[in-house]
Scaffold this motif. Structure first.
Motif, PDB file in Angstrom:
ATOM      1  N   THR A  28      59.935  46.024  64.377  1.00  0.00           N
ATOM      2  CA  THR A  28      60.370  47.265  63.739  1.00  0.00           C
ATOM      3  C   THR A  28      60.991  48.222  64.738  1.00  0.00           C
ATOM      4  O   THR A  28      62.039  48.811  64.482  1.00  0.00           O
ATOM      5  CB  THR A  28      59.185  47.953  63.039  1.00  0.00           C
ATOM      6  OG1 THR A  28      58.614  47.060  62.074  1.00  0.00           O
ATOM      7  CG2 THR A  28      59.631  49.220  62.334  1.00  0.00           C
ATOM      8  N   LEU A  29      60.354  48.391  65.888  1.00  0.00           N
ATOM      9  CA  LEU A  29      60.870  49.314  66.896  1.00  0.00           C
ATOM     10  C   LEU A  29      62.072  48.700  67.618  1.00  0.00           C
ATOM     11  O   LEU A  29      62.189  47.470  67.690  1.00  0.00           O
ATOM     12  CB  LEU A  29      59.779  49.658  67.910  1.00  0.00           C
ATOM     13  CG  LEU A  29      58.869  50.839  67.557  1.00  0.00           C
ATOM     14  CD1 LEU A  29      58.156  50.660  66.239  1.00  0.00           C
ATOM     15  CD2 LEU A  29      57.854  51.079  68.684  1.00  0.00           C
ATOM     16  N   TYR A  68      60.368  55.016  60.566  1.00  0.00           N
ATOM     17  CA  TYR A  68      60.832  53.702  60.132  1.00  0.00           C
ATOM     18  C   TYR A  68      60.171  53.364  58.791  1.00  0.00           C
ATOM     19  O   TYR A  68      58.938  53.261  58.719  1.00  0.00           O
ATOM     20  CB  TYR A  68      60.442  52.623  61.143  1.00  0.00           C
ATOM     21  CG  TYR A  68      60.824  52.909  62.571  1.00  0.00           C
ATOM     22  CD1 TYR A  68      61.916  52.300  63.171  1.00  0.00           C
ATOM     23  CD2 TYR A  68      60.054  53.805  63.343  1.00  0.00           C
ATOM     24  CE1 TYR A  68      62.251  52.559  64.493  1.00  0.00           C
ATOM     25  CE2 TYR A  68      60.386  54.063  64.665  1.00  0.00           C
ATOM     26  CZ  TYR A  68      61.482  53.446  65.236  1.00  0.00           C
ATOM     27  OH  TYR A  68      61.807  53.706  66.536  1.00  0.00           O
ATOM     28  N   ARG A 106      60.967  59.244  65.540  1.00  0.00           N
ATOM     29  CA  ARG A 106      61.783  58.485  64.597  1.00  0.00           C
ATOM     30  C   ARG A 106      60.863  57.905  63.539  1.00  0.00           C
ATOM     31  O   ARG A 106      59.743  57.479  63.843  1.00  0.00           O
ATOM     32  CB  ARG A 106      62.546  57.369  65.309  1.00  0.00           C
ATOM     33  CG  ARG A 106      63.466  56.552  64.401  1.00  0.00           C
ATOM     34  CD  ARG A 106      64.291  55.572  65.216  1.00  0.00           C
ATOM     35  NE  ARG A 106      65.103  54.720  64.359  1.00  0.00           N
ATOM     36  CZ  ARG A 106      65.912  53.769  64.820  1.00  0.00           C
ATOM     37  NH1 ARG A 106      66.015  53.556  66.124  1.00  0.00           N
ATOM     38  NH2 ARG A 106      66.617  53.030  63.985  1.00  0.00           N
ATOM     39  N   LEU A 165      55.703  54.581  61.394  1.00  0.00           N
ATOM     40  CA  LEU A 165      55.979  53.611  60.344  1.00  0.00           C
ATOM     41  C   LEU A 165      55.478  54.209  59.039  1.00  0.00           C
ATOM     42  O   LEU A 165      54.277  54.459  58.885  1.00  0.00           O
ATOM     43  CB  LEU A 165      55.288  52.278  60.634  1.00  0.00           C
ATOM     44  CG  LEU A 165      56.018  51.348  61.611  1.00  0.00           C
ATOM     45  CD1 LEU A 165      56.059  51.942  63.002  1.00  0.00           C
ATOM     46  CD2 LEU A 165      55.361  49.972  61.636  1.00  0.00           C
ATOM     47  N   HIS A 190      56.929  57.098  67.262  1.00  0.00           N
ATOM     48  CA  HIS A 190      57.524  56.160  66.308  1.00  0.00           C
ATOM     49  C   HIS A 190      56.565  56.063  65.116  1.00  0.00           C
ATOM     50  O   HIS A 190      55.434  55.584  65.266  1.00  0.00           O
ATOM     51  CB  HIS A 190      57.710  54.787  66.947  1.00  0.00           C
ATOM     52  CG  HIS A 190      58.536  54.811  68.199  1.00  0.00           C
ATOM     53  ND1 HIS A 190      59.892  54.556  68.204  1.00  0.00           N
ATOM     54  CD2 HIS A 190      58.192  55.063  69.495  1.00  0.00           C
ATOM     55  CE1 HIS A 190      60.355  54.648  69.441  1.00  0.00           C
ATOM     56  NE2 HIS A 190      59.340  54.959  70.246  1.00  0.00           N
TER      57      HIS A 190
END
Length: 356
Positions: free
Chosen positions: A164-165, A131, A129, A96, A94
């Motif tokens: 966020t996640l 974000y 992913r 950011l 993940h």
């Protein structure tokens, strides 16, 4: 009469050259690592930006930041995680991402897309992913610190992982961009978190904890009593195991923000994003073996001196501090341990990186 040349074409040329110079560098494609049959790994995750985030087959969730300035370090860190994982195809990342573009001229969505495409080009089968991190959420809370690099809004993104996640992500390993692993990240991710403990990290109780806060803080009983009844020790926030479900229930992000708001009014610390974490969590975390954060390899912040490893086993090397291995290697002045980092540097020609 001499004709005066228009400045417009020259300005356009300079802008084009500047944008090209600031564009993200190219990285090599990393080797593909497969799950070990002996490790009884979950089903490999699909290489996607969205659907795999809540997959029950994710063996480990890893969170990191992603921006142009530290991208080279992030790429090396990802490679090191995959290289030493028993189940590399079941690790979900993940990222950011900073909103600012590599050239500073594109939109935030263009910048995020550029970073995502760069990661995908080097790791075609990686489950991850990206974000976009809204830097305005924290920029108004940041106070200037002793080093400008510590004031980047993205340094504070770790405080917002829980919001966020996706809510289905319950436990995540947070890693800074200046680390490389030499051991299986699954062992770190499996750190026990008893009761409602939300954070696990290596503690360093021999460090001078009082030095992380101002004399004004310690001189105020209302503030210093924050640590009453707590065995408060320093811990480095560059390597943490987080239980996001417990974090959300306790509202820890709001607690961190409250301390940052107070800091804007009354100077109580000097070191960027670390002290708010200490105020909320010091003395309330699960301890992790020191081998998982051999930190301080960025060297002496004042004289630039190289630092060696602490005594004991090594599972993770962390170039925290001012000096980064990629900068020192490019300058031709590496520290001895920078040679370890260079083995994972995807910007350079392949040298000793193997997939088996």
């Amino acid at each position: 009469m001499k004709r005066k040349m228009s400045r417009t074409p020259l300005i356009v040329l300079l802008l084009v050259c500047a944008a090209a110079a600031a564009a993200l560098p190219e990285y090599r494609e990393a080797p593909h690592f497969t799950n070990s049959a002996a490790a009884q790994c979950p089903t490999p995750l699909p290489a996607t930006d969205a659907d795999a985030a809540c997959s029950p087959h994710a063996a480990v969730h890893v969170a990191m930041t992603l921006d142009a300035s530290y991208l080279r370090g992030t790429m090396a860190a990802v490679l090191s995680v995959l290289r030493h994982a028993s189940c590399p195809e079941s690790v979900h990342f993940h990222f950011l991402a900073a909103a600012g573009g590599a050239s500073g001229s594109g939109s935030s969505s263009d910048a995020v897309r550029e970073l995502r495409d760069t990661v995908r080009a080097s790791f075609p089968s990686l489950a991850f992913r990206v974000y976009p991190f809204d830097e305005s959420r924290v920029s108004g809370l940041i106070s200037t610190s002793i080093r400008g690099a510590l004031d980047r809004p993205l340094n504070y993104a770790r405080s917002y992982l829980a919001s966020t996640l996706p809510s289905c992500v319950r436990r995540v390993v947070y890693l800074d961009s200046d680390v490389v692993l030499t051991d299986d990240i699954a062992a770190l991710a499996a750190t026990p978190l008893p009761g409602e403990t939300a954070v696990a990290a290596p503690e360093y109780c021999g460090a001078n904890f009082t030095a992380y806060f101002t004399p004004g803080f310690w001189g105020s009983p209302a503030l210093s009593e924050t640590f009453a009844g707590r065995r408060a020790c320093y811990f480095n926030t560059g390597v943490m195991v987080l239980d996001l479900s417990r974090w959300r229930r306790a509202g820890y992000t709001a607690q961190i923000e409250e301390w940052m708001e107070l800091q804007k009014r009354v100077r109580i610390y000097e070191l960027g994003s670390l002290p708010p974490f200490l105020l909320v969590f010091a003395g309330r975390i699960a301890a992790v073996d020191h081998r998982w954060n051999q930190h301080g390899l960025g060297g002496d912040n004042y004289r630039g001196l190289c630092r060696g490893l602490h005594a004991g086993a090594v599972s993770l090397l962390h170039w925290s501090g001012k000096g980064k291995p990629w900068d020192r290697l490019d300058a031709g002045r590496p520290c001895p341990l920078d040679a370890v980092w260079s083995k994972y540097d995807l910007l350079r020609p392949a040298a000793g990186i193997e997939s088996s």
